[in-house]
Design an enzyme around this catalytic site. Sequence first.
Site, PDB file in Angstrom:
ATOM      1  CD  GLU A 295      27.913 -82.197 -21.228  1.00 21.05           C
ATOM      2  OE1 GLU A 295      28.293 -82.777 -20.199  1.00 21.05           O
ATOM      3  OE2 GLU A 295      27.460 -82.807 -22.219  1.00 21.05           O
TER       4      GLU A 295
ATOM      5  NE  ARG B 185      26.988 -93.112 -21.341  1.00 21.10           N
ATOM      6  CZ  ARG B 185      25.887 -93.203 -20.585  1.00 21.10           C
ATOM      7  NH1 ARG B 185      25.087 -94.252 -20.716  1.00 21.10           N
ATOM      8  NH2 ARG B 185      25.602 -92.278 -19.692  1.00 21.10           N
TER       9      ARG B 185
ATOM     10  CD  GLU C 107      22.669 -88.745 -24.543  1.00 17.66           C
ATOM     11  OE1 GLU C 107      23.819 -88.493 -24.898  1.00 17.66           O
ATOM     12  OE2 GLU C 107      22.369 -89.078 -23.368  1.00 17.66           O
TER      13      GLU C 107
END
Length: 1351
Positions: free
Chosen positions: A823, A901, A1283
């Site tokens: 990413e 997160r 995920e």
Amino acid sequence: MSHDAPCSNTLVFFVNGSKVEDADVDPECSLLVYLRTKLRLCGTKLGCGEGGCGACTVMLSKYIRAEDKVKHYSVNACLTPVASLHGLAVTTVEGIGSTKTGLHAVQERLAKAHGSQCGFCTPGIVMSMYTLLRNNPQPTMAQLDEYFTGNLCRCTGYRPILDGYRSLTTSAGPTCGKANCCMLNVGGCGTMNRENPVKNGGMEELDDESGRSGHNLFQASAMRPYDPSQEIIFPPELKVRNDLERERLEFKGPRVVFHRPATLEQLLHLKDLHPTAKIIGGNTEVGVEVQYKNQLYPVLINPINVAELTSIQETSTGMVFGAAVTLTAMEEVLKEQVTLKHESRTRVFAAIIEMLRWFAGKQIRNAAAIGGNIMTASPISDLNPLLTAAGATLTLHSKNGGERQVTLDHTFFTGYRRTVVHPQEVLININIPFTQQNEYFFGYKQARRREDDIAIVNAGCKVVFRPDSIEVLKLDLAFGGMAPTTVMALGTMKELVGRKWDASLLEDGTSQLTRDLPLAFSAPGGMVEYRRALTLSFFFKFYLSVRGLLNQILPELVAPLTHDEQLAVSPHQYTEPSSSQLFQRVSPGQSQIDPIGRPIVHTSAFKQTTGEAVYIDDMPPFVNELYAALVLSSRANAKILGIDESEALKVEGVERFICARDLSEERNQILDYEVFASKMVDCMGQVVGVVVAKDQPTAQRAARLVRVNYEDLDTPIITIQDAIDKKSWWNKWTMKRGDAEAALKAAPYTLEGETHIGGQEHFYMETNAHIAIPKGEDGEMEIISTTQNPSETQLAVAKALGVANNKVVCRVKRLGGGFGGKETRSTTISVPICVAASITGRPVRIMLDRHEDMVITGGRHPFLCRWRVGFTDQGIIKAADLHLYANSGNTQDLSFAVVHRSLYSTCNAYNWQNVSTTGYACKTNLPSNTAFRGFGAPQGMFCSEDIMERVAQHLHMDPKVVRERNLYKSGDTTHFGQVIERCTVSRCWEEVLDQSDYSTLRANVQKFNSEHTYKKRGVSVVPVMFSISFTLSWLNQAGALILIYRDGSVLLSHGGTEMGQGLHTKMIQVASRALGIPTDLIHISETVTDKVPNTSPTAASVSSDINGMAVLEACNKIKERLKPIIAKDPKAGWKSWVERAFLETISLSATGYYYTPGIWGYNFETHEPGNFNYFCYGAAVSEVEIDCLTGDHSVLQTDIVMDVGDSLNPAIDVGQVEGAFMQGLGLFTMEELRYSPSGALLTRGPGAYKIPGFQSIPHKLNVSLLRDAPNPRAVFSSKAVGEPPLFLAASVFFAIRNAVEAARKDHGLQDIFRFDSPATAEHIRMACQDFLTKKIEPAVSKGEKPWSVTV
């Protein structure tokens, strides 16, 4: 034939039936490189370069003239020297079938069974299966498992591969291969569950007319049968010509000479001339040393045609194997001996056969020679301890010294990788002795992963008794992994002679072993206490095994083994896996051309199974192309004093060295990291410079010659504890709900604790690969990249080149896996390559070696959680205060968002009323950690689940009850202030409990544990609640471009990248429904920034959501334009409508755009609520069995229920669930990154870092997609899937914890205990404290540093 007989320097072999003759062979060239560069057969992939992943698997075929038959065997092309193929036939994936000529049965089954996702491992898996069928047209599932021991897959979770190939084995039959197939019922097809219909979409929905049942993802009966008579014939020329195998060969390269002698005389002469020459068989050791240890061996000798070294003979004392006999050939002969002879004669053979089950992979065993295993003198050799304990004898020979015999005993290994063999001597053969009636022999091994792994500790144990007694006459105990060499426990062996085989011998023997086998605190390999404990456990198992056999012949002297003891010593048995997949089928009225909700095959699957799918390094070289190699830092915190590239530039073929000197300070700075380290380095593996040269070997050799001078600065910060001690973090953030402190004070019970979860390597099968092509004008640059983030790559490249973004185009065809690792971190490789291309004005290519990729790119963040919790006697959580510390590495990268997160996920699926959770992004001197599937959520959830376990343990309750009482429901508010809508976690929970029959499962586990001491079982159920959307609201946008051509074909582009997750397939399905046309009219070529600009990364599980909506909008625009055309002639059809639209000058291209509304982040300053798009839910039940003596474990069963909304594609979604689960299984049970105290990554490549393999999957795996749970907030009511399922593997971890708890209770250890992740064999064994571990003194430093540290 004399040693100076003429020799040939022309290589002759066949590839896919075509003859290859080459008189200019470089001995350093592997078969893989030859196939890919000279023959341009790029289906065979480079995954690791050390024979550990199987991506490069090909089949070799050899004519055995004496038997008049052809033998086929799979090998690793990355290790096989092309020079060793004289007279052989090679078959690659291209040679067995193609999309143009037709697929082979093994290719078709793998594709249609959805067993190929990213596809990079697929050709190797195809070739392993193909080789098996060539040797056995109808193999067993156990044989299939054996052939796959050398293959890895990071995407699929292995289940669909096994299911696809099951139909080619003896397990095929009238059933579908599922554990609960309806054909197993009395009533036959369709009768399953009629009396007790499953709640979640099963056979009660079977539509006999449509044939679309809710549990068949594919129909094996519809695939072509395997016909062995249609296989490629072995080249007749190789049968006719017998000169090829008799020829002496000599191939001279620039640096290495390769010899293949034809006689022993020639071999001895060569060794006399070249005492330091390496004698190679399969090149499985030397190949790795050359690739990764920078070794150069100027002379290589391959004795594969020397009769004395390839013969196998039976003598009166044992079996004599030539030193060049492969391990596979030895295994076949030993199995035959075990079958033919009395058990008492073949006990050593039986132990070797058992050890070979776990010795490397099938490809390695097919190539590696027994002599190489001995002469390598590895301290962790699987066979050497067995051969040493058995007293094997070796025949050595030299030209001038003649022949001599030596015994493989405690004197043979003289030091690390050293033996008593003289430099001029050659190992000719090995005599493995028969055993006698009063002689008993066993071998033991414990590794990180059961199959294809080097030993942590292994042992060979032999005892000889006086006739008709239990008095020890002779004892031999040899161990690997306990010293720089294979070592014998001489003190124990001496002390126990004359003793009776009873409990006192066991007690004294284990005590003496602790004195015989010490390990220093800093011993290489670490795990000091565990390794010492294993030696005692192995001796204990040996004691029990021998006692059991003695009882059979001397029952009056020896008590029989209890059932518990019998189970403790029984070897691991292969269990044929079973599985089921339940999903909601489409309604009977749905149009046949509407693909939504159907298990459509991955759009690239057929190309991937044939090797036709093109990955970056498969692309042909550009004219004038250069190859790049990176120069990496070797210090973790140091000042750069100078860089000297002069020696590198002297290497012929080197074009240039580029570093920070070649860029302005501004252009060298990308965010908070430098393209090239300029003044200092703050981790090992940081890019200092790049060498560009004519080819990869030249560039890599030159890069190693670049000298960087450093001045070490402060002691590097490596661990989280280091960062805490020095308060080294960029920032910290607190998320609050209620008053945690007040609630803690008021709670009836409180606990506090600490837990750690380790990091994880992405281990995508395709390493970072990039090609930079300067366009020659206006500073334009094209970059073909393995990135999940084309727009970020475009931006970073433009910044480094000093041009506008519109001058840079980034292209992504497909990725061989990503998982978050590509990413952002891919730019640390792609940007330097673009700089090199810009400076040289020539295309530049790079593909990282596996070790380089692991060192540079970072992985999942390790987390340390310190917590306090308050709760009631009913297990209701009243308050929680948590502090989560993430090891972020040397740059910020995505760590802020990862920590955020983790805070959002702290409570998982639980309604904790009063919560304070604080996260810290710790700055350390490790390579920057980055995004990884789950993005911090698994770490946060793990902390909450650890709390639930300890609360349950404190209250003596089933953790299932504690979890259940705290679950969220619709209308509840999360700890970050979002009101939960359409909460299905309770449905998932109830259905998985019902599907697994949890109550019965738990009762059976408790019964098993009450009856067994040395094996324990555990069961656990874990929920997951995963918030969906990027936490940065502006990332939740996507674009699409649709181009319709006059023939009706559609070219679709969108902002997401295909990395195996099936995104392109789903987008084609979305467009197909929206346009009302078949999927075969729609094509996606690539993801490219000049088609769809400003794309968000393919991450956060939202790619189908946002790109799907953008595609939908673009299609709707087209449909709207076509409405008048269709209205005029409704029956004309799509192609006619398109042609008419063109003639009427209606635009047939459209863009689509979508932004997810209603998303905002939590305000960490004001504590105002945050809001995600929606939540994904799921639950899993897992049952495990552990070996308390070794720490080994097996997953017996896993049941999963996952809410994916209305599935766009059940096959892809089930594949994502299973793949994520298995990746999570690795995270929680075996994958362990080890760093030195100075910051060096010690676990590099598949040899040292273990991901789950085929045998790691649950024996029973049942996956169910929740039905009737549409999601109105995503395209066609679907949900994200990439995920969320990963965390369900925590059910395995906590089942292991449950089993460990049962073991501890047997020994009076009732306390609440800390049990960190991963639950490796080491952690399991050392938590199961017993009478053996009590003998192990704690490893204490005497001033030295440990081998590795927990980061």
